[in-house]
Motif scaffolding. Structure first.
Motif, PDB file in Angstrom:
ATOM      1  N   HIS A  32      -7.713  -0.900  -4.987  1.00 43.85           N
ATOM      2  CA  HIS A  32      -6.486  -0.901  -4.960  1.00 43.85           C
ATOM      3  C   HIS A  32      -5.381  -1.576  -3.835  1.00 43.85           C
ATOM      4  O   HIS A  32      -5.445  -1.217  -2.588  1.00 43.85           O
ATOM      5  CB  HIS A  32      -5.654   0.644  -5.208  1.00 43.85           C
ATOM      6  N   GLN A  33      -4.433  -2.652  -4.514  1.00 40.22           N
ATOM      7  CA  GLN A  33      -3.051  -3.112  -4.423  1.00 40.22           C
ATOM      8  C   GLN A  33      -2.291  -3.096  -5.453  1.00 40.22           C
ATOM      9  O   GLN A  33      -2.211  -3.697  -6.398  1.00 40.22           O
ATOM     10  CB  GLN A  33      -4.106  -4.814  -4.151  1.00 40.22           C
ATOM     11  N   ILE A  34      -1.000  -3.213  -4.344  1.00 39.86           N
ATOM     12  CA  ILE A  34       0.400  -3.086  -4.856  1.00 39.86           C
ATOM     13  C   ILE A  34       1.303  -4.177  -4.189  1.00 39.86           C
ATOM     14  O   ILE A  34       0.940  -3.510  -3.187  1.00 39.86           O
ATOM     15  CB  ILE A  34       0.694  -1.768  -4.993  1.00 39.86           C
TER      16      ILE A  34
ATOM     17  N   ARG B 266       8.517   1.566  -2.330  1.00 34.61           N
ATOM     18  CA  ARG B 266       7.054   2.155  -3.252  1.00 34.61           C
ATOM     19  C   ARG B 266       7.345   3.416  -3.485  1.00 34.61           C
ATOM     20  O   ARG B 266       7.988   4.211  -2.754  1.00 34.61           O
ATOM     21  CB  ARG B 266       5.879   1.966  -2.079  1.00 34.61           C
TER      22      ARG B 266
ATOM     23  N   ASN C  35       5.479  -5.213  -3.917  1.00 35.43           N
ATOM     24  CA  ASN C  35       6.774  -5.607  -4.368  1.00 35.43           C
ATOM     25  C   ASN C  35       7.843  -6.334  -3.255  1.00 35.43           C
ATOM     26  O   ASN C  35       7.300  -6.973  -2.415  1.00 35.43           O
ATOM     27  CB  ASN C  35       7.210  -3.891  -3.815  1.00 35.43           C
TER      28      ASN C  35
END
Length: 197
Positions: free
Chosen positions: A139-141, A149, A143
């Motif tokens: 998983h990567q996110i 976050r 912003n």
């Protein structure tokens, strides 16, 4: 660059550890051996949104540890800046005694290897990576700088990863711990949709 399904880039860099000691040659692969991990990047120490994220990760540190997930934070500040920020009380704008390693990426090589460097400012975006026990990014996110976050969402993704690893089922939209998953067959998907949608 999307890093999902790839091995997390390894690195060796200076770090200030949870006990306050400075480790000149912190190595990711050695530190997380046979454990899952969350690596998260923040732009700069002594700023505005960053302390809210770091403190929130720290307050949830025990929960992550109970799930056998290591937390590792990274910015392009020196370990001495990290150390000073840790020594400042929260009500004075500091972050207090952070329990997880804070990595110093002055050369920006780590930021670049994870492809999270802001193109004009040179600091890291607010990026997070969930890594499984085989060092695969699941998983990567990322912003932009103004947006903090959601640490609850990171915890939810840890739960989803561990649920999938244990049961082999996939996690539908809005899944959270305690909810049912879906066996990967057309019949089971149809059954889940008829019961839940």
């Amino acid at each position: 660059m999307l890093l999902i399904t790839r091995k997390s880039p390894d690195f060796t860099a200076p770090a200030i550890m949870g006990n306050g000691d400075i480790k000149e040659n912190f190595n990711l692969k050695t530190f997380i051996k046979n454990k899952s991990a969350i690596i998260f990047f923040w732009p700069l120490d002594f700023t505005f949104v960053c302390p809210t994220e770091i403190i929130t990760f720290n307050r949830r540190y025990k929960e992550f540890k109970e799930k056998q997930v290591e937390i590792i934070g990274i910015s392009c500040d020196s370990v001495f800046a990290h150390q000073q920020w840790r020594l400042m009380p929260i009500n004075d704008g500091g972050i207090g005694m952070i329990q997880f390693p804070m990595i110093s990426d002055i050369t920006r090589k780590i930021i670049q290897s994870y492809d999270v460097e802001h193109p004009s400012i040179g600091v890291a975006f607010r990026a997070s990576f969930l890594i499984d026990k085989k060092r695969i990014i699941r998983h990567q996110i990322v912003n932009d700088l103004p947006f903090g976050r959601n640490i609850d969402e990171m915890m939810r993704m840890v739960d989803a990863m561990q649920f999938h690893e244990k049961n082999g089922e996939v996690c539908p939209a809005q899944w959270k711990k305690g909810n049912q998953g879906i066996h990967m067959t057309r019949e089971n998907t149809a059954k889940y949709l008829s019961e839940n949608f």
